[in-house]
Design an enzyme around this catalytic site. Structure first.
Site, mmCIF file in Angstrom:
data_model
loop_
_atom_site.group_PDB
_atom_site.id
_atom_site.type_symbol
_atom_site.label_atom_id
_atom_site.label_comp_id
_atom_site.label_asym_id
_atom_site.label_seq_id
_atom_site.Cartn_x
_atom_site.Cartn_y
_atom_site.Cartn_z
ATOM 1 N N LYS A 1 -6.535 4.429 9.797
ATOM 2 C CA LYS A 1 -7.628 5.147 9.127
ATOM 3 C C LYS A 1 -8.524 5.736 10.217
ATOM 4 O O LYS A 1 -9.056 4.997 11.044
ATOM 5 C CB LYS A 1 -8.431 4.200 8.228
ATOM 6 C CG LYS A 1 -7.697 3.749 6.982
ATOM 7 C CD LYS A 1 -8.634 3.060 6.021
ATOM 8 C CE LYS A 1 -7.938 2.739 4.704
ATOM 9 N NZ LYS A 1 -8.866 2.132 3.727
ATOM 10 N N ARG B 1 0.860 -1.189 0.000
ATOM 11 C CA ARG B 1 0.000 0.000 0.000
ATOM 12 C C ARG B 1 0.890 1.231 0.000
ATOM 13 O O ARG B 1 1.670 1.440 0.922
ATOM 14 C CB ARG B 1 -0.914 -0.006 1.226
ATOM 15 C CG ARG B 1 -1.866 1.185 1.245
ATOM 16 C CD ARG B 1 -3.012 0.981 2.209
ATOM 17 N NE ARG B 1 -2.572 1.002 3.599
ATOM 18 C CZ ARG B 1 -3.376 0.732 4.627
ATOM 19 N NH1 ARG B 1 -4.627 0.366 4.407
ATOM 20 N NH2 ARG B 1 -2.928 0.795 5.854
ATOM 21 N N SER C 1 -12.762 -4.535 -0.067
ATOM 22 C CA SER C 1 -13.113 -4.142 1.303
ATOM 23 C C SER C 1 -14.628 -4.015 1.416
ATOM 24 O O SER C 1 -15.260 -3.341 0.589
ATOM 25 C CB SER C 1 -12.482 -2.783 1.647
ATOM 26 O OG SER C 1 -11.080 -2.864 1.625
#
Length: 213
Positions: free
Chosen positions: A140, A42, A111
């Site tokens: 997050k 990522r 997701s």
């Protein structure tokens, strides 16, 4: 391509925030030595050229260890580096559109946060699902924490592998027992560790115990 649920057991998601005494490549290799069963790269900050070079190197590393390699979000990079998989969120391209781009040989992870999203992802060709956030997370800040019951319902509703993500670490992995989940996706629990290899050995053991409980 079908996803092996065993690959979900200890799913390592990289985060450049923890790069320091080791490079990201070295951190990933430490995680693989410790028993990580899947790696997702990522990158939110790198330009595409740097991202691609890094992806090619880490893809080769994962092949050496016989572990599937996913790219987060960036379909172009996934195609160019011949990744094993691409993972997309609800705000990204739909799985059906991703499938048109990547063909049948690449796994697609999606997701999801509800049974409805899970069923839609499966209908659109997802090979595995990431469900979360299961606990509050610093990675997050804009996510809602899901209940254990929602995770259990999603696992019961689909016939593809499911990995739990979000705020998971060695102190709370066991709380996911009994949900039917196939493993855990971890960011800081792996990459912020002083000794990533040994931390992964412990986390893999805890995940195995949770899945088999």
């Amino acid at each position: 391509m079908k996803c092996d649920k065993k690959a979900m057991l200890l799913y390592a998601v990289t985060d450049r925030a923890w790069v320091g005494k080791q490079s990201l490549y070295e951190q990933v290799e430490s995680a693989l030595k410790g028993g990580a069963t899947c790696v997702q790269l990522r990158e939110k900050e790198l330009d595409d050229a740097a991202f691609l070079n890094e992806a090619i190197d880490i893809s080769a590393l994962c092949k050496k260890y016989g572990v599937p390699f996913f790219i987060n979000d960036n379909v172009e990079i996934a195609i160019k580096c011949h990744a094993d998989g691409i993972h997309v969120g609800q705000e990204d391209m739909e799985a059906s559109q991703v499938r048109q781009r990547v063909g049948d040989d690449m796994m697609i992870g999606v997701s999801v946060h509800s049974v409805e999203e899970a069923l839609e992802a499966v209908k659109n060709g997802a090979d595995c699902l990431g469900v979360g956030a299961m606990f509050s997370t610093s990675t997050k800040t804009d996510v809602n924490v899901l209940t254990k019951e929602i995770l259990r319902d999603i696992c019961a509703a689909v016939d593809i592998p499911v990995v739990a993500i979000g705020g998971i670490g060695k102190s709370n992995i066991s709380r996911l027992a009994g949900t039917g989940v196939d493993g855990v996706a971890l960011v800081s629990a792996i990459f912020s560790a002083d000794d990533i290899e040994n931390e992964c050995r412990l986390l893999r053991k805890l995940s195995e115990e949770m899945v088999n409980a």
